[in-house]
Design a protein around this motif. Sequence first.
Motif, short mmCIF file in Angstrom:
data_model
loop_
_atom_site.label_atom_id
_atom_site.label_comp_id
_atom_site.label_asym_id
_atom_site.label_seq_id
_atom_site.Cartn_x
_atom_site.Cartn_y
_atom_site.Cartn_z
N LYS A 150 -2.48 2.11 -4.10
CA LYS A 150 -3.65 2.63 -3.37
C LYS A 150 -4.83 2.84 -4.30
N GLY A 181 0.79 -1.22 0.00
CA GLY A 181 0.00 0.00 0.00
C GLY A 181 0.82 1.27 0.00
N GLY A 224 -8.02 0.70 -3.50
CA GLY A 224 -8.98 1.53 -2.80
C GLY A 224 -10.36 1.47 -3.43
#
Length: 115
Positions: free
Chosen positions: A34, A28, A38
């Motif tokens: 991300k 991450g 995400g």
Amino acid sequence: MPEAARPIDALEETIRQRAELAAGDGLGKSYTAKLLTGPLEKLCGKVTEEAGELVEAALEEGDDGRTHFIYEAGDLLYHTLVLLRRRGVDLAEVESELARRFGVSGIEEKASRSK
């Protein structure tokens, strides 16, 4: 990166590698990881934001406007490549779709999608 490779191909490969790492151990730390792991809504919002910034930059005049436009185009292409990876689509698939459209008028192509 091999000399003949296009930077966009190298970028796609880097994004693919980050996706594999993120899926494997939850890497991450990178911005790309991300975006890949995400909320999809956040990534889609980023693509929308970058598209708006590209349009705004297109309206700017002079060399500074041109430089800004190129910068924003790069941002949009990057985020689009991340979204493509997130959806499991390779750039080659998009290129094939574009190739399919050669020789077909835009009006005809659009009409064929609404049938």
